[in-house]
Design a protein around this motif. Structure first.
Motif, PDB file in Angstrom:
ATOM      1  N   GLY A  80    -116.535  28.014  -4.984  1.00 40.55           N
ATOM      2  CA  GLY A  80    -117.263  27.154  -5.907  1.00 40.55           C
ATOM      3  C   GLY A  80    -118.401  26.397  -5.247  1.00 40.55           C
ATOM      4  N   VAL A  81    -118.155  25.844  -4.052  1.00 43.86           N
ATOM      5  CA  VAL A  81    -119.222  25.069  -3.409  1.00 43.86           C
ATOM      6  C   VAL A  81    -120.326  25.976  -2.883  1.00 43.86           C
ATOM      7  N   ILE A  82    -119.976  27.192  -2.491  1.00 44.78           N
ATOM      8  CA  ILE A  82    -121.006  28.141  -2.058  1.00 44.78           C
ATOM      9  C   ILE A  82    -121.913  28.491  -3.233  1.00 44.78           C
ATOM     10  N   ALA A  83    -121.295  28.816  -4.362  1.00 52.13           N
ATOM     11  CA  ALA A  83    -122.077  29.142  -5.550  1.00 52.13           C
ATOM     12  C   ALA A  83    -122.907  27.942  -6.004  1.00 52.13           C
ATOM     13  N   GLY A  84    -122.352  26.740  -5.817  1.00 51.87           N
ATOM     14  CA  GLY A  84    -123.065  25.541  -6.222  1.00 51.87           C
ATOM     15  C   GLY A  84    -124.354  25.312  -5.456  1.00 51.87           C
ATOM     16  N   GLN A  85    -124.457  25.889  -4.255  1.00 61.59           N
ATOM     17  CA  GLN A  85    -125.685  25.801  -3.466  1.00 61.59           C
ATOM     18  C   GLN A  85    -126.586  27.023  -3.671  1.00 61.59           C
ATOM     19  N   GLY A  86    -126.228  27.875  -4.642  1.00 57.71           N
ATOM     20  CA  GLY A  86    -127.033  29.057  -4.927  1.00 57.71           C
ATOM     21  C   GLY A  86    -126.857  30.171  -3.908  1.00 57.71           C
ATOM     22  N   LEU A  87    -125.738  30.159  -3.170  1.00 56.27           N
ATOM     23  CA  LEU A  87    -125.478  31.176  -2.158  1.00 56.27           C
ATOM     24  C   LEU A  87    -124.411  32.142  -2.654  1.00 56.27           C
ATOM     25  N   SER A  88    -124.371  33.305  -2.028  1.00 59.17           N
ATOM     26  CA  SER A  88    -123.326  34.277  -2.368  1.00 59.17           C
ATOM     27  C   SER A  88    -122.889  34.981  -1.094  1.00 59.17           C
ATOM     28  N   ALA A  89    -121.610  35.284  -1.032  1.00 61.74           N
ATOM     29  CA  ALA A  89    -121.048  36.010   0.100  1.00 61.74           C
ATOM     30  C   ALA A  89    -119.611  36.362  -0.248  1.00 61.74           C
ATOM     31  N   PRO A  90    -119.062  37.405   0.364  1.00 64.66           N
ATOM     32  CA  PRO A  90    -117.645  37.702   0.142  1.00 64.66           C
ATOM     33  C   PRO A  90    -116.769  36.551   0.647  1.00 64.66           C
ATOM     34  N   VAL A  91    -115.904  36.055  -0.213  1.00 61.32           N
ATOM     35  CA  VAL A  91    -114.929  35.037   0.172  1.00 61.32           C
ATOM     36  C   VAL A  91    -113.579  35.732   0.272  1.00 61.32           C
ATOM     37  N   ARG A  92    -113.043  35.761   1.467  1.00 61.38           N
ATOM     38  CA  ARG A  92    -111.823  36.510   1.728  1.00 61.38           C
ATOM     39  C   ARG A  92    -110.595  35.802   1.163  1.00 61.38           C
ATOM     40  N   ALA A  93    -109.493  36.551   1.115  1.00 62.55           N
ATOM     41  CA  ALA A  93    -108.230  35.952   0.693  1.00 62.55           C
ATOM     42  C   ALA A  93    -107.831  34.859   1.678  1.00 62.55           C
ATOM     43  N   PRO A  94    -107.385  33.713   1.189  1.00 60.59           N
ATOM     44  CA  PRO A  94    -107.046  32.607   2.092  1.00 60.59           C
ATOM     45  C   PRO A  94    -105.879  32.949   3.014  1.00 60.59           C
ATOM     46  N   ILE A  95    -105.909  32.363   4.197  1.00 61.90           N
ATOM     47  CA  ILE A  95    -104.772  32.396   5.123  1.00 61.90           C
ATOM     48  C   ILE A  95    -104.132  31.019   5.058  1.00 61.90           C
ATOM     49  N   LEU A  96    -102.852  30.972   4.662  1.00 62.59           N
ATOM     50  CA  LEU A  96    -102.173  29.711   4.398  1.00 62.59           C
ATOM     51  C   LEU A  96    -101.058  29.469   5.409  1.00 62.59           C
ATOM     52  N   SER A  97    -100.938  28.251   5.861  1.00 68.47           N
ATOM     53  CA  SER A  97     -99.839  27.874   6.742  1.00 68.47           C
ATOM     54  C   SER A  97     -98.581  27.653   5.913  1.00 68.47           C
ATOM     55  N   PRO A  98     -97.419  28.025   6.432  1.00 67.94           N
ATOM     56  CA  PRO A  98     -96.179  27.835   5.682  1.00 67.94           C
ATOM     57  C   PRO A  98     -95.735  26.384   5.692  1.00 67.94           C
ATOM     58  N   PRO A  99     -94.776  26.024   4.832  1.00 64.57           N
ATOM     59  CA  PRO A  99     -94.213  24.668   4.892  1.00 64.57           C
ATOM     60  C   PRO A  99     -93.609  24.378   6.261  1.00 64.57           C
ATOM     61  N   ARG A 100     -93.499  23.091   6.565  1.00 61.70           N
ATOM     62  CA  ARG A 100     -92.875  22.604   7.798  1.00 61.70           C
ATOM     63  C   ARG A 100     -93.505  23.207   9.056  1.00 61.70           C
ATOM     64  N   SER A 101     -94.837  23.304   9.072  1.00 58.88           N
ATOM     65  CA  SER A 101     -95.533  23.852  10.244  1.00 58.88           C
ATOM     66  C   SER A 101     -96.584  22.906  10.796  1.00 58.88           C
ATOM     67  N   ARG A 102     -96.759  21.724  10.209  1.00 57.44           N
ATOM     68  CA  ARG A 102     -97.774  20.769  10.665  1.00 57.44           C
ATOM     69  C   ARG A 102     -97.384  20.208  12.024  1.00 57.44           C
ATOM     70  N   ARG A 103     -98.220  20.406  13.028  1.00 57.54           N
ATOM     71  CA  ARG A 103     -97.875  19.978  14.386  1.00 57.54           C
ATOM     72  C   ARG A 103     -98.566  18.690  14.813  1.00 57.54           C
ATOM     73  N   ARG A 104     -99.341  18.112  13.948  1.00 60.64           N
ATOM     74  CA  ARG A 104     -99.903  16.785  14.217  1.00 60.64           C
ATOM     75  C   ARG A 104     -99.998  16.030  12.900  1.00 60.64           C
ATOM     76  N   ALA A 105     -99.832  14.734  12.971  1.00 59.35           N
ATOM     77  CA  ALA A 105     -99.934  13.907  11.767  1.00 59.35           C
ATOM     78  C   ALA A 105    -100.103  12.457  12.189  1.00 59.35           C
ATOM     79  N   THR A 106    -100.766  11.685  11.336  1.00 58.33           N
ATOM     80  CA  THR A 106    -100.859  10.242  11.523  1.00 58.33           C
ATOM     81  C   THR A 106    -100.095   9.568  10.393  1.00 58.33           C
ATOM     82  N   LEU A 107     -99.041   8.864  10.762  1.00 57.73           N
ATOM     83  CA  LEU A 107     -98.239   8.109   9.812  1.00 57.73           C
ATOM     84  C   LEU A 107     -98.540   6.624  10.002  1.00 57.73           C
ATOM     85  N   HIS A 108     -97.962   5.809   9.135  1.00 54.80           N
ATOM     86  CA  HIS A 108     -98.173   4.370   9.203  1.00 54.80           C
ATOM     87  C   HIS A 108     -96.811   3.685   9.114  1.00 54.80           C
TER      88      HIS A 108
END
Length: 402
Positions: A80-108
């Motif tokens: 969407g943001v690429i098209a919004g700038q008047g650009l075009s290109a192949p957008v590949r299928a996303p690569i997604l991280s699985p649940p419980r895989s975050r190795r850094r975080a900032t908590l309070h």
């Protein structure tokens, strides 16, 4: 007369469902039906959120989506943001991280009487959610929350609120507490005993004058590109190991067989240490670039690391022309000044890594206006169930314009 039902057709950038007529609906999923009176009926892509803290906790915004619709959101956010700038290109299928895989975080953390709350804040709020479960953090990071509450109950001042930075490093769990803690020998000794008892890689405290390690039995490192790099407390690290691997693979594909490469906003060397040939690495943060320089030297890697503010002093087009390929991985605001210089360069290939599709699209337009072609974009979703989307994109300059 029955209500007219309007289907939810997409998820907006901030996570609301959107109907065909433009109405925004919180906590909706594609295929849900919205009545004229505002009643939402669940559709086939709406699932029960796995975490009890959703939707209050600001760590996740999209747990109501099934895997198919979450993947579509990540893809469409980039497209969407690429098209919004008047650009075009192949957008590949996303690569997604699985649940419980975050190795850094900032908590309070903050004290409420005798109780210490530790967790993420609510969305658009400073109110803390005291995490009893978490479906995004690595289990070994989440396992530290209960012990940390006990430590903070002893050392957190009555009205204190602190940040707790957690990271999974080569030696285990690294903890940095940012904020004012109680003074005195008992508090200092208690912190040391706690870190030793729980086998931490390091425990540091930053009370406003820089991080000070209170416990570090051996130097803390993070392995990047097969090289153990010293890890300054609180340094940036890609959120998940598989997300890092996806971005590194995309960058390697984008630079191809280039032998002289510039890595801009290089950080600790996530890409510099994973690339072939000779590497120039530029970074404004002093501690990370010194860590990269030391690690590359010990490993015999051909990396020239320079402490350089690329916002105030971007590489000029003439400097960029020396390289066969450029890798750029700026902060969320993007790199308008550096992109303007890149647009005037003659370098054959550019790979742009971004944690903000909107600023990427703005900079991508500058590159394309300068004669580059946007060849492909690889979306990466490291922040599971979040509206936070990352990407890597390849640009090339056609032979006729070199």
């Amino acid at each position: 007369m029955p209500d007219t039902l309007s289907p939810i057709v997409r998820i907006a950038a901030r996570g609301d469902g959107v109907t065909e007529d433009g109405r925004h609906v919180p906590l909706a999923a594609p295929g849900d039906l919205l009545s004229e009176s505002g009643v939402l009926t669940r559709g086939p892509h709406h699932r029960d959120p796995p975490c009890r803290h959703f939707p209050s906790c600001g760590g996740c915004q999209l747990q109501q989506l099934d895997d198919e619709s979450y993947s579509a959101f990540v893809h469409d956010r980039v497209a969407g943001v690429i098209a919004g700038q008047g650009l075009s290109a192949p957008v590949r299928a996303p690569i997604l991280s699985p649940p419980r895989s975050r190795r850094r975080a900032t908590l309070h953390a903050e004290r409420r009487g005798r109780q210490v709350l530790l967790g993420f804040t609510e969305g658009s709020s400073h109110r803390l959610i005291d995490l009893a479960e978490c479906h995004v953090l690595l289990p070994e990071l989440f396992a530290m929350l209960a012990p940390l509450r006990g430590l903070l109950a002893a050392v957190l001042t009555e009205r204190g609120r602190v940040d707790v930075h957690l990271a999974r490093v080569d030696q285990g769990v690294d903890v940095l507490i940012g904020g004012k803690l109680a003074d005195g020998l008992p508090a200092v000794e208690g912190i040391t005993r706690f870190a030793e008892r729980h086998g931490l890689a390091r425990l540091s405290v930053d009370d406003g004058f820089g991080a000070e390690a209170r416990w570090e039995p051996e130097p803390v490192t993070i392995t990047l590109g097969g090289v153990a790099v010293p890890f300054p407390a609180g340094s940036f690290l890609q959120a998940t190991a598989d997300g890092e691997a996806a971005l590194v693979a995309a960058v390697r594909e984008g630079v191809g067989d280039a032998r002289l490469i510039a890595d801009l906003f290089a950080g600790l060397g996530t890409f510099a240490l994973a690339l072939p040939g000779k590497i120039y690495a530029g970074e404004a943060a002093r501690e990370p670039i010194l860590a990269l320089k030391a690690a590359a030297a010990r490993a015999g890697r051909p990396v020239f690391a320079e402490h350089r503010d690329l916002f105030r002093r971007p590489l000029t087009a003439a400097e960029l022309d020396r390289f066969d390929a450029i890798v750029i991985d700026p902060p969320r605001a993007g790199a308008r000044e550096q992109a303007q210089q890149l647009a005037n360069a003659k370098t054959s290939r550019i790979v742009y890594v971004s944690c903000n599709p909107s600023s990427f699209a703005r900079d991508a337009k500058l590159l394309c206006e300068g004669g580059y072609r946007l060849d492909w974009v690889q979306p990466v979703g490291q922040f599971t169930w979040s509206t936070h989307v990352e990407l890597a994109a390849a640009f090339s300059r056609p032979d006729s314009l070199r």
